[in-house]
Design an enzyme around this catalytic site. Structure first.
Site, PDB file in Angstrom:
ATOM      1  CB  CYS A   1      -0.936   0.006   1.211  1.00 21.63           C
ATOM      2  SG  CYS A   1      -2.310  -1.161   1.076  1.00 21.63           S
ATOM      3  CG  LEU A   2       1.767   3.137   3.848  1.00 18.62           C
ATOM      4  CD1 LEU A   2       2.505   3.536   5.110  1.00 18.62           C
ATOM      5  CD2 LEU A   2       0.706   4.175   3.532  1.00 18.62           C
TER       6      LEU A   2
END
Length: 418
Positions: free
Chosen positions: A259-260
């Site tokens: 994600c990040l």
């Protein structure tokens, strides 16, 4: 309902198992034959889904895993949970496209397809729907239903369970939203309907961009506070006593996972493609986090030098190789870059992580060891990258000659904090 969950990874498997547990007939579809074989044998590789839970839905007949797309025929609703990686900072939507072609061939009138894979605002309507329409010969919003509902998987999170985390839902029209919301209402404790897929797509990117920017802020502050003679951890603790207007974030060796390091760049890419301008915050945040492993390595080099040791030939033990606390996932973990940089400087690097499967350690190209008193004492430098519960922190404090603690968990004259 007959449910298809396309993609049986960290996002798809929890959804498939939970949908089976609440009474749906679920087909977990994946193109990875080894993964499907593993799941069919009742062996879960996802920490939030125990093998016992998986075996229970297999034995009840509510869930099955397959690579055979003909088994998808006649589905009532299908969720797409395939990866959406970046290739040279450009979204790679190949998996969505391929999956849409497969599902479209089996899409019937009245069926629904919902995208969960993280992507840019507009992808559901601009990319997914035309492929489904072409493959099926049906019209979205007329013959079949569709929408977007972003995943909010948080591996290892004990506070917020899979079904206890509110679920954003959207549809391309009112009927689609009603159907999709009804499906997820039966799985999640709370659903949050929004006006359309673009809002849901942006909401997902906003969540992760918020985290990336704030983690980057404290990471950069950490690199500046030490030269200023300020303990960044104490300053964060002090700021966190404010009951409003502040959210606590802590520094670390970088960000990782699916994600990040990825999701905010989808938004940045879309803004530049669509509007011709740069999303400067994302660029700055990404740059800070990409260089955190460099800062960690420089701190190790400086720490060894203070103790009269060159980095070349020194034995460095990395503790905690996953990107997240108590997780098993190595994807995009900053530990890989830390290991690469130290090895390039001539250090003898080894890694310890009791949570990571043996088969995955090879991805880091460093020897695996156990965090025993003997291994800790034999290292010239110990770097605590992730403070997993299974590490004996007291033992590490006692036996390590020098520790760079990236998580502010250790103390003593032999310990430096990030």
């Amino acid at each position: 309902m007959q449910v298809v969950v396309a993609g049986q990874g960290y996002v798809g498997l929890p959804l498939a198992v939970r949908a089976a547990e609440v009474g749906h007939r679920v087909i977990g579809y994946d193109v990875d034959a080894h993964r499907v074989q593993q799941l069919a044998a009742g062996q879960s590789f996802v920490e939030d889904v125990s093998s016992a839970r998986l075996r229970a839905v297999l034995e009840s007949g509510a869930y099955s895993a397959t690579t055979d797309d003909t088994a998808l025929a006649g589905f009532d609703i299908a969720a797409i949970t395939v990866p959406t990686p970046l290739r040279d900072d450009v979204p790679d939507l190949t998996y969505i496209e391929t999956c849409a072609l497969t599902l479209g061939a089996h899409l019937r009138p009245g069926g629904a397809v919902v995208l969960e894979s993280t992507t840019y605002p507009g992808c559901t309507e601009e990319l997914l729907l035309p492929i489904l329409e072409k493959a099926s010969g049906l019209r979205a919003g007329v013959d079949f239903l569709a929408g977007f509902s972003p995943e909010r998987i948080a591996p290892g999170n004990k506070r917020w369970s899979f079904d206890g985390t509110p679920k954003i839902v959207s549809g391309v029209d009112a009927k689609s939203l009603d159907e999709i919301k009804g499906f997820y209402d039966g799985i999640f404790q709370t659903t949050v309907p929004v006006s359309g897929p673009k809002v849901a797509e942006l909401a997902k990117l906003l969540e992760n961009t918020f985290r990336l920017v704030n983690i980057s802020l404290v990471n950069e502050l950490a690199t500046l506070a030490a030269p200023l003679g300020v303990n960044i951890w104490e300053a964060i603790d002090a700021a966190a006593t404010k009951p409003f207007g502040f959210t606590r974030f802590t520094p670390g060796p970088g960000v990782g996972g699916h994600c990040l390091p990825v999701d905010p760049l989808f938004l940045s890419w879309k803004v530049e493609q669509e509007l011709g301008v740069r999303f400067r915050f994302v660029g700055l945040a990404d740059d800070v986090n990409r260089h955190m492993p460099d800062y960690v390595v420089q701190r190790v080099v400086d720490g060894l030098r203070k103790r009269g040791l060159p980095v070349e030939g020194s034995r460095v033990l990395l503790l905690g190789l996953t990107y997240k606390y108590n997780a098993t996932d190595l994807r995009n973990s900053p530990s890989a870059r830390v290991a690469e940089l130290l090895t390039g400087l001539g250090a003898e690097v080894c890694g310890a992580d009791p949570n990571v499967p043996e088969s995955d350690i090879s991805k880091l190209n460093v020897p695996r060891v156990d965090a025993t008193p003997q291994e800790v004492a034999a290292a010239d430098a110990v770097v605590l990258l992730m403070d997993h519960t299974r590490f004996d922190l007291t033992m590490i404090e006692k036996n390590a000659p020098y520790v760079l603690d990236c998580r502010n968990r250790l103390s003593g004259t032999n310990v430096e904090t990030l």
